[in-house]
Design a protein around this motif. Structure first.
Motif, mmCIF file in Angstrom:
data_model
loop_
_atom_site.group_PDB
_atom_site.id
_atom_site.type_symbol
_atom_site.label_atom_id
_atom_site.label_comp_id
_atom_site.label_asym_id
_atom_site.label_seq_id
_atom_site.Cartn_x
_atom_site.Cartn_y
_atom_site.Cartn_z
ATOM 1 N N UNK A 29 27.739 62.507 51.501
ATOM 2 C CA UNK A 29 27.034 60.745 52.046
ATOM 3 C C UNK A 29 27.987 61.008 53.091
ATOM 4 N N UNK A 30 27.134 60.521 53.713
ATOM 5 C CA UNK A 30 28.246 59.650 55.072
ATOM 6 C C UNK A 30 26.840 59.711 56.278
ATOM 7 N N UNK A 31 26.979 58.857 57.752
ATOM 8 C CA UNK A 31 26.225 58.703 58.334
ATOM 9 C C UNK A 31 25.603 59.867 59.221
ATOM 10 N N UNK A 32 24.489 59.730 59.084
ATOM 11 C CA UNK A 32 22.996 60.341 59.523
ATOM 12 C C UNK A 32 23.128 60.500 61.278
ATOM 13 N N UNK A 33 24.504 60.915 61.792
ATOM 14 C CA UNK A 33 24.176 60.874 63.128
ATOM 15 C C UNK A 33 23.110 61.282 64.250
ATOM 16 N N UNK A 34 22.804 62.859 63.999
ATOM 17 C CA UNK A 34 21.455 63.315 64.593
ATOM 18 C C UNK A 34 20.018 62.204 64.629
ATOM 19 N N UNK A 35 20.202 61.443 63.299
ATOM 20 C CA UNK A 35 19.066 61.156 63.277
ATOM 21 C C UNK A 35 18.777 59.507 63.700
ATOM 22 N N UNK A 36 20.450 59.033 63.864
ATOM 23 C CA UNK A 36 20.012 57.302 64.649
ATOM 24 C C UNK A 36 19.925 57.220 65.419
ATOM 25 N N UNK A 58 19.501 48.327 58.585
ATOM 26 C CA UNK A 58 18.615 49.885 59.831
ATOM 27 C C UNK A 58 20.186 51.201 59.609
ATOM 28 N N UNK A 59 21.427 49.933 59.436
ATOM 29 C CA UNK A 59 23.267 51.042 58.541
ATOM 30 C C UNK A 59 22.389 51.320 57.979
ATOM 31 N N UNK A 60 21.689 51.016 56.722
ATOM 32 C CA UNK A 60 22.328 51.623 55.253
ATOM 33 C C UNK A 60 21.367 52.866 55.304
ATOM 34 N N UNK A 61 20.469 52.584 56.213
ATOM 35 C CA UNK A 61 19.349 53.664 55.715
ATOM 36 C C UNK A 61 19.319 54.898 56.871
ATOM 37 N N UNK A 63 22.873 55.493 56.526
ATOM 38 C CA UNK A 63 24.942 55.881 56.354
ATOM 39 C C UNK A 63 24.475 55.211 54.376
ATOM 40 N N UNK A 64 24.241 56.008 53.350
ATOM 41 C CA UNK A 64 24.177 55.642 51.870
ATOM 42 C C UNK A 64 25.550 55.574 51.007
ATOM 43 N N UNK A 65 26.427 55.754 52.087
ATOM 44 C CA UNK A 65 28.201 54.943 51.836
ATOM 45 C C UNK A 65 27.580 53.800 52.325
ATOM 46 N N UNK A 66 27.360 52.761 52.402
ATOM 47 C CA UNK A 66 27.092 51.406 52.491
ATOM 48 C C UNK A 66 26.475 50.932 51.481
ATOM 49 N N UNK A 67 25.015 51.510 51.017
ATOM 50 C CA UNK A 67 23.582 51.146 49.853
ATOM 51 C C UNK A 67 24.719 51.720 48.703
ATOM 52 N N UNK A 68 25.169 52.375 48.239
ATOM 53 C CA UNK A 68 25.852 52.657 47.305
ATOM 54 C C UNK A 68 27.613 52.828 46.790
ATOM 55 N N UNK A 69 28.372 51.875 46.512
ATOM 56 C CA UNK A 69 29.123 51.445 46.564
ATOM 57 C C UNK A 69 30.001 53.118 46.385
ATOM 58 N N UNK A 136 16.233 54.518 52.601
ATOM 59 C CA UNK A 136 16.901 55.583 52.560
ATOM 60 C C UNK A 136 15.949 56.743 53.510
ATOM 61 N N UNK A 137 16.699 58.264 54.293
ATOM 62 C CA UNK A 137 15.398 58.826 54.482
ATOM 63 C C UNK A 137 15.992 59.970 54.351
ATOM 64 N N UNK A 138 14.349 59.839 52.982
ATOM 65 C CA UNK A 138 14.098 61.401 51.839
ATOM 66 C C UNK A 138 14.387 62.600 52.983
ATOM 67 N N UNK A 139 13.566 62.381 53.819
ATOM 68 C CA UNK A 139 13.505 63.948 54.026
ATOM 69 C C UNK A 139 14.607 64.267 55.066
ATOM 70 N N UNK A 140 14.895 64.091 56.249
ATOM 71 C CA UNK A 140 16.423 63.477 56.567
ATOM 72 C C UNK A 140 17.493 64.509 55.757
#
Length: 307
Positions: A29-36, A58-61, A63-69, A136-140
């Motif tokens: 889990x982490x920031x999806x750099x290429x997707x941003x 936008x940020x949560x989409x 980076x799941x660490x912002x979505x789930x503690x 959540x960007x499922x496909x990514x």
């Protein structure tokens, strides 16, 4: 520690298989750099149409660490929905994923059981299940965990399997053994771009959501633009054209999930049946169906637009 990560990951994958999932991949889990930049550009060009929810979180989409503690791992899962029976030839068409019961409920139950099994066998693990229901960007994530690559039609595609499957995630606070992305196997093929009835695939790997038949028949709440008349190829709910023409889908095998089995009444409906359907019949036939999302009025609008 390394051994336990591998052991836990193998356990999760074997449980996913037991629950009927086609495959399971795990990524950190982490920031999806290429997707941003891709997502930002897509939104800037308003390719989301009236899907304003795509602009939220936008940020949560990304980076799941912002979505789930305390999120550590994204467990991506695929569930096959390719049917063994198909609609009557003389019918308005609906996407294959909508033949059976609403997938949200079917998959959510499996994810709850998977999380319970992880907690029972591994210990104090927290997390959340996602089925196309949160930013959540499922496909990514599925691509990151090696379950396939994102094709020119922007769907996740898997060798020897195709793309007729749902994607879901468990985001959990457990370190695991991580999988790696696979390579792209679209090659020089442009079948999906050439076949799209509304030219919604504006460039390889770029789909203008606001031009897609699925958008017009499901997401759009206004009247369908008149310039689209005659372009829908009888699709009344969703569209499978870019998947149907994809060479990798010649490997598609029928699913084995009874809850996704096609509704026999749906399969036998003719165009006349669709045009004459009453609200009472609609509620009976599509009681647990994804078609409820468009509601009776939406489906009537769609079939009247097609006649």
């Amino acid at each position: 520690m390394i051994n336990s990560k591998i052991r836990y990951s193998e356990f999760i994958k074997s449980e996913a298989k037991r629950l009927g999932f086609l495959s399971c991949g795990i990524s950190k889990a982490g920031f999806l750099e290429a997707e941003a930049p891709r997502l930002e550009n897509w939104l800037k060009k308003q390719m989301n149409g009236q899907m304003s929810y795509m602009e939220n979180n936008f940020d949560k989409r990304l980076d799941p660490t912002l979505l789930v503690e305390d999120a550590k791992s994204v467990v991506s899962l695929l569930l096959n929905y390719y049917p063994s029976e198909f609609q009557n030839q003389d019918s308005y068409k609906i996407s294959k994923y909508a033949y059976g019961q609403d997938y949200h409920y079917v998959i959510k139950e499996k994810l709850k059981e998977l999380l319970f099994s992880i907690q029972s066998n591994i210990g104090d693990v927290s997390g959340r299940a996602f089925v196309d229901s949160a930013p959540v960007l499922d496909k990514a994530w599925a691509a990151k965990s090696g379950l396939g690559w994102i094709g020119k039609n922007s769907n996740l595609i898997t060798q020897k399997v195709g793309s007729f499957y749902f994607i879901a995630e468990l985001i959990i606070d457990l370190d695991l053994d991580y999988d790696h992305a696979t390579t792209d196997h679209c090659g020089s093929c442009t079948a999906c771009l050439d076949a799209c009835p509304t030219q919604a695939i504006v460039a390889p790997y770029v789909v203008d959501g606001s031009k897609c038949i699925s958008y017009f028949t499901i997401e759009l709440k206004d009247n369908i633009p008149t310039e689209m008349k005659g372009k829908f190829n009888d699709w009344a709910f969703g569209c499978d054209v870019c998947q149907d023409v994809c060479p990798w889908n010649r490997f598609s095998q029928p699913h084995n999930e009874p809850l996704l089995n096609a509704n026999s009444e749906l399969l036998s409906m003719s165009k006349k049946d669709w045009l004459e359907i009453t609200e009472e019949t609609f509620k009976k036939v599509f009681k647990d169906s994804p078609l409820k999302r468009s509601k009776f009025d939406g489906i009537k609008r769609n079939v009247n637009f097609l006649k």
